[in-house]
Scaffold this motif. Structure first.
Motif, PDB file in Angstrom:
ATOM      1  N   LEU A 128      -8.549  -8.048  19.074  1.00 18.60           N
ATOM      2  CA  LEU A 128      -7.772  -7.892  17.849  1.00 18.60           C
ATOM      3  C   LEU A 128      -6.065  -8.579  18.665  1.00 18.60           C
ATOM      4  CD1 LEU A 128      -7.188  -8.641  15.013  1.00 18.60           C
ATOM      5  CD2 LEU A 128      -6.104  -6.329  14.599  1.00 18.60           C
ATOM      6  N   ARG A 129      -6.305  -7.522  19.853  1.00 18.84           N
ATOM      7  CA  ARG A 129      -4.640  -7.921  20.370  1.00 18.84           C
ATOM      8  C   ARG A 129      -4.128  -9.640  20.859  1.00 18.84           C
ATOM      9  NH1 ARG A 129      -4.378  -4.043  24.133  1.00 18.84           N
ATOM     10  NH2 ARG A 129      -5.146  -5.851  25.752  1.00 18.84           N
ATOM     11  N   SER A 130      -6.147  -9.639  21.821  1.00 18.03           N
ATOM     12  CA  SER A 130      -6.177 -10.753  22.273  1.00 18.03           C
ATOM     13  C   SER A 130      -5.861 -12.029  22.341  1.00 18.03           C
ATOM     14  CB  SER A 130      -7.083 -10.536  23.393  1.00 18.03           C
ATOM     15  OG  SER A 130      -7.763  -9.643  24.300  1.00 18.03           O
ATOM     16  N   ALA A 131      -6.511 -11.488  20.264  1.00 22.51           N
ATOM     17  CA  ALA A 131      -6.740 -12.861  19.820  1.00 22.51           C
ATOM     18  C   ALA A 131      -5.198 -13.561  19.845  1.00 22.51           C
ATOM     19  CB  ALA A 131      -6.905 -12.671  18.316  1.00 22.51           C
ATOM     20  N   LEU A 132      -4.669 -12.327  18.395  1.00 21.57           N
ATOM     21  CA  LEU A 132      -3.169 -12.912  18.216  1.00 21.57           C
ATOM     22  C   LEU A 132      -1.819 -13.135  19.464  1.00 21.57           C
ATOM     23  CD1 LEU A 132      -2.750  -9.643  15.991  1.00 21.57           C
ATOM     24  CD2 LEU A 132      -2.367 -11.527  15.352  1.00 21.57           C
ATOM     25  N   LEU A 133      -2.057 -12.107  20.382  1.00 20.46           N
ATOM     26  CA  LEU A 133      -1.216 -12.839  21.964  1.00 20.46           C
ATOM     27  C   LEU A 133      -1.970 -14.424  22.136  1.00 20.46           C
ATOM     28  CD1 LEU A 133      -1.133  -9.987  23.851  1.00 20.46           C
ATOM     29  CD2 LEU A 133       0.044 -10.697  22.143  1.00 20.46           C
ATOM     30  N   LEU A 134      -2.869 -14.825  22.420  1.00 23.89           N
ATOM     31  CA  LEU A 134      -3.833 -16.608  22.046  1.00 23.89           C
ATOM     32  C   LEU A 134      -3.406 -17.390  21.979  1.00 23.89           C
ATOM     33  CD1 LEU A 134      -7.462 -15.585  23.465  1.00 23.89           C
ATOM     34  CD2 LEU A 134      -5.580 -16.384  25.072  1.00 23.89           C
ATOM     35  N   GLU A 135      -3.485 -16.786  20.301  1.00 22.81           N
ATOM     36  CA  GLU A 135      -3.178 -17.623  19.555  1.00 22.81           C
ATOM     37  C   GLU A 135      -1.570 -18.307  19.770  1.00 22.81           C
ATOM     38  OE1 GLU A 135      -2.984 -18.158  14.340  1.00 22.81           O
ATOM     39  OE2 GLU A 135      -3.359 -16.318  14.981  1.00 22.81           O
ATOM     40  N   GLN A 136      -1.092 -16.985  19.612  1.00 19.54           N
ATOM     41  CA  GLN A 136       0.881 -17.715  19.574  1.00 19.54           C
ATOM     42  C   GLN A 136       0.955 -18.655  21.107  1.00 19.54           C
ATOM     43  OE1 GLN A 136       3.078 -16.504  17.803  1.00 19.54           O
ATOM     44  NE2 GLN A 136       1.251 -15.515  16.370  1.00 19.54           N
ATOM     45  N   ALA A 137       0.709 -18.341  22.005  1.00 23.17           N
ATOM     46  CA  ALA A 137       0.557 -18.967  24.036  1.00 23.17           C
ATOM     47  C   ALA A 137      -0.326 -20.105  23.210  1.00 23.17           C
ATOM     48  CB  ALA A 137      -0.565 -18.387  25.016  1.00 23.17           C
ATOM     49  N   ALA A 138      -0.932 -20.241  22.244  1.00 23.70           N
ATOM     50  CA  ALA A 138      -0.969 -22.021  22.120  1.00 23.70           C
ATOM     51  C   ALA A 138      -0.478 -22.409  21.631  1.00 23.70           C
ATOM     52  CB  ALA A 138      -2.491 -21.838  21.033  1.00 23.70           C
ATOM     53  N   HIS A 139       0.289 -21.918  20.590  1.00 25.21           N
ATOM     54  CA  HIS A 139       1.692 -22.415  19.527  1.00 25.21           C
ATOM     55  C   HIS A 139       2.675 -22.427  20.635  1.00 25.21           C
ATOM     56  CE1 HIS A 139       1.455 -22.284  15.272  1.00 25.21           C
ATOM     57  NE2 HIS A 139      -0.155 -20.721  15.487  1.00 25.21           N
ATOM     58  N   CYS A 140       3.683 -21.377  22.147  1.00 26.62           N
ATOM     59  CA  CYS A 140       3.815 -21.492  22.967  1.00 26.62           C
ATOM     60  C   CYS A 140       4.191 -23.306  23.104  1.00 26.62           C
ATOM     61  CB  CYS A 140       4.149 -21.055  24.127  1.00 26.62           C
ATOM     62  SG  CYS A 140       4.600 -19.096  23.268  1.00 26.62           S
ATOM     63  N   PHE A 141       2.260 -23.500  23.690  1.00 22.05           N
ATOM     64  CA  PHE A 141       1.662 -24.868  24.176  1.00 22.05           C
ATOM     65  C   PHE A 141       2.513 -25.815  23.450  1.00 22.05           C
ATOM     66  CE2 PHE A 141      -1.100 -22.440  26.402  1.00 22.05           C
ATOM     67  CZ  PHE A 141      -0.590 -22.573  27.678  1.00 22.05           C
ATOM     68  N   ILE A 142       2.217 -26.048  22.288  1.00 23.95           N
ATOM     69  CA  ILE A 142       2.753 -26.885  21.144  1.00 23.95           C
ATOM     70  C   ILE A 142       3.897 -27.215  20.992  1.00 23.95           C
ATOM     71  CG2 ILE A 142       1.645 -26.097  18.873  1.00 23.95           C
ATOM     72  CD1 ILE A 142       0.037 -29.245  19.549  1.00 23.95           C
ATOM     73  N   ASN A 143       4.741 -25.868  21.034  1.00 26.86           N
ATOM     74  CA  ASN A 143       5.988 -25.993  20.873  1.00 26.86           C
ATOM     75  C   ASN A 143       6.512 -26.598  21.799  1.00 26.86           C
ATOM     76  OD1 ASN A 143       5.783 -25.578  17.612  1.00 26.86           O
ATOM     77  ND2 ASN A 143       5.662 -23.461  18.858  1.00 26.86           N
ATOM     78  N   MET A 144       6.124 -26.391  23.454  1.00 21.92           N
ATOM     79  CA  MET A 144       7.418 -27.809  24.314  1.00 21.92           C
ATOM     80  C   MET A 144       7.162 -28.155  24.284  1.00 21.92           C
ATOM     81  SD  MET A 144       4.050 -26.212  26.874  1.00 21.92           S
ATOM     82  CE  MET A 144       4.953 -26.303  28.691  1.00 21.92           C
ATOM     83  N   LYS A 145       8.435 -28.435  25.086  1.00 23.98           N
ATOM     84  CA  LYS A 145       9.049 -30.261  25.069  1.00 23.98           C
ATOM     85  C   LYS A 145       8.695 -31.384  24.720  1.00 23.98           C
ATOM     86  CE  LYS A 145      14.251 -31.672  26.545  1.00 23.98           C
ATOM     87  NZ  LYS A 145      14.304 -31.181  26.880  1.00 23.98           N
ATOM     88  N   SER A 146       7.127 -31.073  25.826  1.00 25.31           N
ATOM     89  CA  SER A 146       6.241 -32.283  25.482  1.00 25.31           C
ATOM     90  C   SER A 146       5.190 -31.777  25.770  1.00 25.31           C
ATOM     91  CB  SER A 146       5.997 -33.431  27.438  1.00 25.31           C
ATOM     92  OG  SER A 146       6.583 -32.236  28.181  1.00 25.31           O
ATOM     93  N   PRO A 147       4.927 -31.890  24.350  1.00 26.73           N
ATOM     94  CA  PRO A 147       3.445 -30.479  23.917  1.00 26.73           C
ATOM     95  C   PRO A 147       2.815 -30.391  24.708  1.00 26.73           C
ATOM     96  CG  PRO A 147       4.276 -31.458  21.987  1.00 26.73           C
ATOM     97  CD  PRO A 147       5.217 -32.168  23.253  1.00 26.73           C
ATOM     98  N   MET A 148       1.832 -29.608  25.397  1.00 23.62           N
ATOM     99  CA  MET A 148       0.889 -29.433  25.901  1.00 23.62           C
ATOM    100  C   MET A 148      -1.167 -28.952  24.769  1.00 23.62           C
ATOM    101  SD  MET A 148       1.452 -27.599  29.144  1.00 23.62           S
ATOM    102  CE  MET A 148       1.305 -27.717  30.246  1.00 23.62           C
TER     103      MET A 148
END
Length: 1436
Positions: free
Chosen positions: A537-557
């Motif tokens: 559960l923890r890994s899933a939530l953290l990976l999802e938040q990491a994914a959101h980090c990538f899409i919110n970057m200045k140039s989205p990944m």
């Protein structure tokens, strides 16, 4: 990370708040329970202060605290079980789903447009619950109790005594060594006495007096009278009071479902994980949120075995807690909270919290901070040295500082509670709780150094963590956020202390701080670092938040976002969070879709399908599995088979939910709709012995645009003949087979009781075979009654009533892997109306236990129903055919518009006759010109009589049904003996060389002037063929003149006796394929005869030379050819006799031999010659055998006429006519006429063939059509040699028109000259030196006009060569004669030739000039006699 409701500056202070314990008497608990709330729950909505508060720091500076919140909770003496916490977190996450209809953010990155939920409320709920449920530990004091509220009721007998009991209880819990939990901040905890008074039931006077007594005893700062329950619960429903508790209890309702009473199925077993729970620093049982490492766990969906629920909570409050939980659970099911409280009560509670904080808690905290500060200042030096001395005493010497990586197992150091290092930490935590971050930071910083010096790694990590957070929260940001502190803390917690819960807290805080500084990359790295196998559960939530980090970057990944979403989805799935797993996969799918990542797409779709199915979202599951199957899959056969089975299983469940619903659309196999072909009519019968059915049209024939155009022209031809030369405006060519090339813009017409076959092109894109069972067409029918009107109700029969339309069902149809295969499905219309073929319906399945061995698919020929279906689903596929693109008007050209395609919407019409044609003894190979007799059988297989039967062909010269008078086609006895196709008569041997004359009219053979020779009526008896009747007619065939393979198209046309409004006529096609091999090649020329008179004294005889060459190569087994008869056919000429010098009567030609024949031809007598426009031809036969073939009868005359008409059809070159040259034209025309002759030669032959050691006699005929005197004519067309390539020459054309002149050959035929003289002349030259010979020059005018003639006797040249040729003779008398000859007149001139020597002389020297009398131009007629006029002069 995703956007959060709270900013990080709000989140951290709310996560670390002063903790207050509550200890209630039973009576007080009962009062609060009237509102379905515990005392702690009652205070929860009011626990945040509404105003700022002030306190003074140790330096006596005023410090402002904003938005302070306190946390009041009931005392629980047992630390929460990790399993319970884990379940609580799991429930919090699963209970928080994205809101329905939530508008997602659209993020455009590069060429991706992604719909992404901007917020992740489940993560925030998880984080909040996680931080709140952190168990208290000894290395930090943030969640230790600072104070304790002792609550008693005014209705108790002895409230003050109750307070002292509660006080003792609190003291026992805090100071007795039996209780290691809960943790208390400092030994002398603040005690705050609260008297609860029930307004509606209690005695207010008593309450007030008790309160006064309390004030005396505990001081005004230490007690409070709280009045609640101002109204009775039975009046609760009268007015609506807001319920501020529900939002808090909603969050906790999940935790209230904890397993304290649910029993065995829900608490995770902690038996095997007890060892994991003892952290290495020997503090109290450190809790890991997920006790079990992942690899020991069963499938996420399996329920864990549980420990005994009594383990989870012990101690005095167990029962109370469980019952309170039970209550809250009920409360959640629609029970109103705070039912006995009025808004005044709400204000009282709020006031109580204010009072408690202002008067009790904050002064207590302020005092404690001062005490700690003073203590530290006074004791620091002494205690420090003492402590280090004792340490040295026990451990030898001070350990030198090591780098963090070396300190692997040194976290086991323990401090006593009064250790100065812990006092610094305590003070730091107190400052942090009251938002004094500057002071907190400096204390944490100091403590950190001390802990690191002492190698107390757990303590050091805690100090580092809080130092970093304090530094970040300091007002005015004097220093940058020390992220490396956090990194060190996380690493220490995780690797040295093996405490994942604390590491996780660090990560959650640090990631939020980094996100607030837009350091998404660092935040993502941090989040990914903490994913591990111990908690899905923890890994899933953290990976999802990491994914959101990538899409919110200045140039989205974008791709990194998608990849981490997939990982998160996978971990959610393992954690049993199916909905979240599905959501993650769906979000990631947006990125992978349609980008050619087919294997990734398949994996995602497969998982989406599975998760949707588990969540009973069956439609989603079906569409996901459908995607895997319909995209060109690159998976292995086994994988595809698995996908297909899964798909069928899901589909089956869907269809079982709504068994009576519409049939679902199936994705397999592919149907190429545009390749659908529709055939109207019965299948062709196979050949039956000698009977061969007409080829007609069938689905086995490939479409050929050229041939379809030919058939169309043939049909137009016959329709034009039937309609007196005009094609009706509403005529459309009959189409029996509709495909993508045919014109499908009109509704096709089908006939009732005649089957309609639809050929559907299936393709199996998979590497596993598909088995379709019970395959049939799906249709809709609108019946009409016989008057053509619609029935009152329109029956839309989709499943089909057998009365109206019969439907053929194919029980099994196997399509092997990656195979394209067509299925032919039939409908049998039994009623007139409109039919619409909608699609196909079938059961889709695979073969049980299908295995491919070395790429070999299922064995062929398993259509016997041997293979068992593993699983199949019933469904349909629609046939939707896009019509042709329209391109006629400007609007259509500029836009994209498609016309209709109506091939699947036939109109069923009334009954029509149906003809079947069979050919009997029909040959496949013939010699060129060979005549063969066959029979045609016409059968009417319908229930209507047919009439007007005609046949049309582009090659009418190939066949004939004989003349239309029976007299012309009798079977003579000798013909039947030899099986000859000809009518023959036995002749006597006397008339060998003279011609036998007969005549026939071409009208008798269906060849009239102006009619179309290609359209031939079939001579049916009574001109009608009744239902079920059959007629056999003879048919003669003649091999075409060119060798090779010939396709000859016959189109049979017929009509119904009753005229039908929709279908006027029907047609039947037949293509005969004949292979011809070479036989004879015949060349003929005609010349004028020198003798001017025949026996009757009439002029105009001609000689006909016929050369016959046997060009047959012996492959066909032909031994020899016999020329049995040569016949002529003409309106004006006939063959008279053979002038062959050879005595050999039998004309045989072996292979490659040539023969030459010479015949004399004469003009017909006046009585034989009819008028010019009559079509009567005179036939003359010259026989070389002993029986005459009557050439004017069938079939000889038929083929002659047919070849004649096809010859006439060939285009003649017509010169263009100018008005002023008209007269010259006419003259030339007249001159041309002189050299024209319309004599046609028919050569009849027999060939002796050895085949299979039997001798056969073949017979045949060749035609030569002679147009012009002196010009060679051939029986078969001569091949044109292609001209050699020449250089192009460019020149300017001159505008001079060349006057039209007749050619030399034509001129020589204008006047025919003939010299009559003795062949030898004897003259005594010794008596008389000059020899005079009388010569008659006959001049015959061959034209039909008057001709002026000049005869010039002078020798043309005087050169010695000329003298040698002519010899020395002279003409005596007039040297030039001028004459006028009337039409066809013969004139004789008496001339004298004078010779002086003996010898042979050529008398052909006179030159004859002629012109038409009404013309100016004179033409010389050069005599080209067949032989020179030689005379022999002898001396006697």
């Amino acid at each position: 990370m995703a956007q959060c409701v709270q900013s990080v500056q709000e989140l951290i202070p709310d996560s670390f708040v002063p903790c207050v314990a509550a200890l209630c008497s039973d009576e007080a608990e009962r009062l609060t329970r009237l509102n379905h709330l515990s005392f702690a729950e009652l205070l929860k909505p009011f626990s945040r202060l509404t105003s700022e508060v002030h306190m003074r720091d140790p330096n006596n500076q005023l410090h402002v605290i904003k938005n302070l919140k306190i946390a009041v909770s009931n005392i629980i003496t047992q630390p929460p079980q990790p399993g319970a916490i884990r379940k609580l977190l799991n429930d919090v996450v699963s209970g928080s789903q994205p809101a329905e209809g939530l508008v997602a953010n659209v993020i455009t990155a590069g060429d991706y447009d992604l719909n992404i939920s901007a917020t992740t409320p489940w993560f925030e709920s998880y984080r909040e619950t996680f931080l709140q449920s952190m168990p208290a530990s000894d290395h930090e004091f943030l969640n230790h109790y600072l104070a304790c509220m002792l609550v008693a009721s005014s209705s108790e007998a002895e409230p003050v005594e109750q307070f002292s009991k509660l006080s003792q209880e609190q003291h026992r819990i805090q100071h007795n060594s039996d209780y290691s939990y809960p943790k208390w901040f400092i030994p002398n905890t603040l005690k705050y006495y609260v008297l609860l008074h029930d307004v509606s039931a209690g005695d207010e006077q008593r309450a007030e007096s008790i309160y006064e007594e309390m004030k005396q005893k505990y001081g005004t700062q230490g007690c409070y009278l709280l009045k609640i329950n101002s109204r009775t619960s039975n009046r609760a429903s009268d007015e609506q009071i807001p319920d501020p508790w529900s939002q808090y209890l909603q969050k906790n309702s999940i935790q209230n479902q904890e397993s304290y009473e649910d029993g065995p199925c829900t608490i995770t077993s902690n038996k095997n994980s007890d060892s994991n729970l003892l952290s290495l620093d020997g503090l109290d049982n450190e809790v890991k949120v997920d006790g079990l490492p992942n690899n020991f766990r069963a499938h996420p969906l399996q329920l864990d075995s549980s420990s005994d629920p009594s383990n989870s909570i012990d101690g005095p409050d167990h029962v109370k807690f469980a019952s309170s939980l039970h209550e809250t659970k009920k409360a959640n099911t629609g029970i109103i909270h705070g039912a006995c409280l009025t808004l005044t009560d709400h204000d009282r509670i709020r006031q109580f919290i204010q009072e408690f904080t202002f008067r009790g808690l904050l002064p207590h905290i302020e005092k404690t901070i001062r005490q700690l500060n003073d203590q530290l200042i006074s004791r620091k030096g002494l205690s420090r040295s003492l402590f280090s001395a004792t340490k040295k005493w026990f451990s030898g010497s001070k350990v030198p500082e090591k780098g963090i990586n070396e300190l692997k197992n040194t976290s086991g150091l323990l401090y006593p509670p009064e250790a100065p290092e812990l006092q610094i930490r305590k003070m730091a935590d107190l400052c942090f709780l009251v938002q004094h971050y500057d002071l907190a930071y400096s204390c944490y910083h100091t403590a950190k150094k001390d802990f690191l010096n002492d190698q107390a790694m757990l303590y050091a990590a805690g100090a580092l963590e809080m130092a970093a957070v304090s530094a970040f929260l300091q007002p005015g940001a004097p220093r940058p956020y020390p992220a490396h502190y956090m990194d060190t803390a996380i690493q220490t917690y995780r690797d040295i202390c093996k405490n994942m819960v604390l590491a996780e807290r660090c990560v959650l805080l640090s990631a939020e701080i980094l996100k607030s500084q837009s350091k998404y990359s660092e935040a993502a790295a941090l989040l990914i670092r903490l994913t591990s196998e111990d908690s899905d559960l923890r890994s899933a939530l953290l990976l999802e938040q990491a994914a959101h980090c990538f899409i919110n970057m200045k140039s989205p990944m974008v791709r990194k976002y998608a990849f981490h979403m997939i990982l998160a989805g996978h971990r959610f799935s393992k954690a049993g969070q199916k909905k979240h797993a599905l959501r993650c996969y769906c979000q990631a799918m947006q990125v992978y879709k349609g980008k050619g990542w087919s294997l990734a797409e398949d994996h995602i779709n497969f998982t989406i399908g599975r998760q949707s199915y588990t969540l009973r979202q069956l439609d989603n599951a079906v569409s996901a599995f459908r995607h895997i199957l319909i995209n060109e899959s690159k998976q292995s056969a086994a994988q595809q088979g698995a996908f297909l089975r899964e798909y069928l299983y899901v589909y089956k469940n869907v269809s079982q939910l709504s068994p009576d619903g519409p049939l679902p659309q199936l994705p397999l196999p592919y149907i190429n709709s545009s390749a659908t072909r529709v055939f109207f009519g019965h299948d062709r019968r196979p050949a039956d012995g000698e009977k061969q059915a007409a080829t007609h049209v069938s689905l086995d024939q490939e479409y050929d645009s050229e041939s379809s155009q030919q058939w169309r022209e043939l049909e137009e031809q016959v329709v034009a003949v039937v309609n007196r030369g005009v094609i009706p405006t509403n005529f459309y060519p009959t189409q029996y087979c509709l495909n993508s090339y045919s014109d499908n813009s009109r509704f096709p017409l089908a006939v009732v009781e005649e089957p309609i076959t639809v050929e559907v092109a299936f393709r199996n894109p998979l590497k596993v075979p598909l088995l379709l069972t019970d395959l049939s067409l799906l249709w809709k029918f609108q019946p009409k009654d016989s008057s053509g009107k619609d029935n009152e109700e329109v029956k839309e029969l989709v499943t089909g009533e057998p009365v109206m339309i019969g439907t053929e069902v194919i029980s099994e149809f196997l399509i092997n892997s990656e195979e394209s295969k067509v299925a032919r499905l039939k409908l049998f219309p039994h009623h007139i109306g409109e039919l619409h073929i909608l699609g196909v319906v079938y059961n889709l399945g695979t073969i049980q236990g299908y295995m491919t061995v070395d790429g070999i698919g299922a064995l062929p020929g398993c259509h016997t129903g041997k293979h068992s279906l593993s699983m199949s689903v019933r469904g349909r596929q629609d046939l939707e055919i896009q019509g042709p693109r329209l391109n006629n008007t400007k609007e259509e050209k500029t836009s994209i518009k498609y016309g209709p395609d109506r091939r699947l919407d036939p109109i069923i019409t009334e009954e029509m006759p149906l003809l079947e044609v069979f050919f009997i003894h029909f040959p496949t190979g013939l010699l060129c010109g060979e005549i063969r007799k066959a029979y045609v059988e016409f059968v009417n297989v319908s229930k209507c009589p047919l009439t007007g039967l005609k046949v049309v062909s582009k090659r009418p010269e190939f066949f004939t049904f004989g003349g239309n008078t029976a007299v012309l086609t009798p079977l003579s006895p000798s013909a039947s003996e030899n099986c000859s196709a000809y009518k023959t008569v036995v002749t006597d041997s006397t008339s060998v060389c003279t011609a036998l004359v007969s005549s026939a009219s071409s009208v008798d053979f269906g060849i009239g002037i102006g009619s179309q020779p290609e359209v031939i009526p079939v001579p049916l008896p009574d001109a009608v063929l009744l239902p079920g009747a059959s007629v056999q007619l003879p048919m003669w065939l003649r091999g075409p003149d060119e060798e090779g393979v010939h396709e000859i198209n016959f189109l049979f046309y017929y009509e119904s006796v009753q005229k039908q409004p929709k279908i006027r006529h029907r047609i039947l096609r037949h293509t005969a394929v004949i292979c011809t091999s070479r036989s004879l090649n015949i060349r003929a020329t005609v010349c004028r005869s020198n003798s001017l008179e025949d026996e009757e004294g009439r002029g105009g005889n001609m000689l006909v030379f016929v050369d016959v060459e046997n060009t047959n190569t012996s492959e066909a087994g032909v031994k020899e050819f016999h020329i049995v008869q040569v016949s002529s056919s003409s309106k004006h000429w006939k063959l008279q006799k053979s002038v062959n010098l050879s005595e050999n009567k039998d004309a045989k030609l072996a292979s490659r031999e040539k023969g030459k024949f010479c015949f004399k031809a004469v003009r017909c007598r006046e009585k034989e010659v009819a008028t010019q426009f009559s079509e009567k031809y005179i036939f003359a036969d010259i026989i070389f055998g002993n029986e005459q073939i009557i050439s004017s009868a069938s079939p000889c005359a038929d083929f002659f006429y047919r070849s004649l008409s096809s010859e006439l059809k060939k285009p003649q070159a017509q010169p263009s006519v100018h008005a002023e040259k008209q007269s010259v034209e006419d003259a030339v025309r007249l001159i041309q006429k002189c050299s024209e002759v319309d004599l046609n030669i028919v050569v009849l032959w027999k060939a002796y063939v050895v085949e299979d050691s039997k001798q056969l006699i073949l017979e045949g005929q060749h035609h030569v059509i002679l147009h012009t005197i002196g010009k060679e004519a051939f029986s078969c067309p001569q091949k044109q040699e292609p001209p050699e390539m020449e250089l192009l020459k460019f020149f300017r054309p001159e505008n001079t028109t060349v006057p039209l002149r007749p050619s030399v050959e034509q001129l020589s035929n204008l006047i025919k000259t003939s010299l009559h003289y003795p062949e030898s002349f004897n003259h005594p030259f010794h008596q008389k030196s000059l020899c005079l010979v009388p010569v008659t020059l006959l001049l015959s005018n061959c034209s039909k006009a008057d001709v002026d003639v000049i005869v010039d006797l002078r020798h043309k040249t005087t050169s010695p060569e000329a003298l040698e040729i002519h010899g020395s003779f002279t003409w005596l008398g007039q040297t030039q004669y001028k004459l006028q000859l009337k039409s066809q007149e013969i004139h004789s001139l008496q001339l004298k030739a004078c010779f002086v020597h003996t010898g042979v002389y050529n008398l052909g020297t006179p030159r004859v000039f002629a012109k038409l009398s009404d013309q100016v131009t004179v033409f010389e007629t050069s005599q080209q006699n067949s032989m020179p006029a030689l005379i022999i002069i002898n001396n006697v």
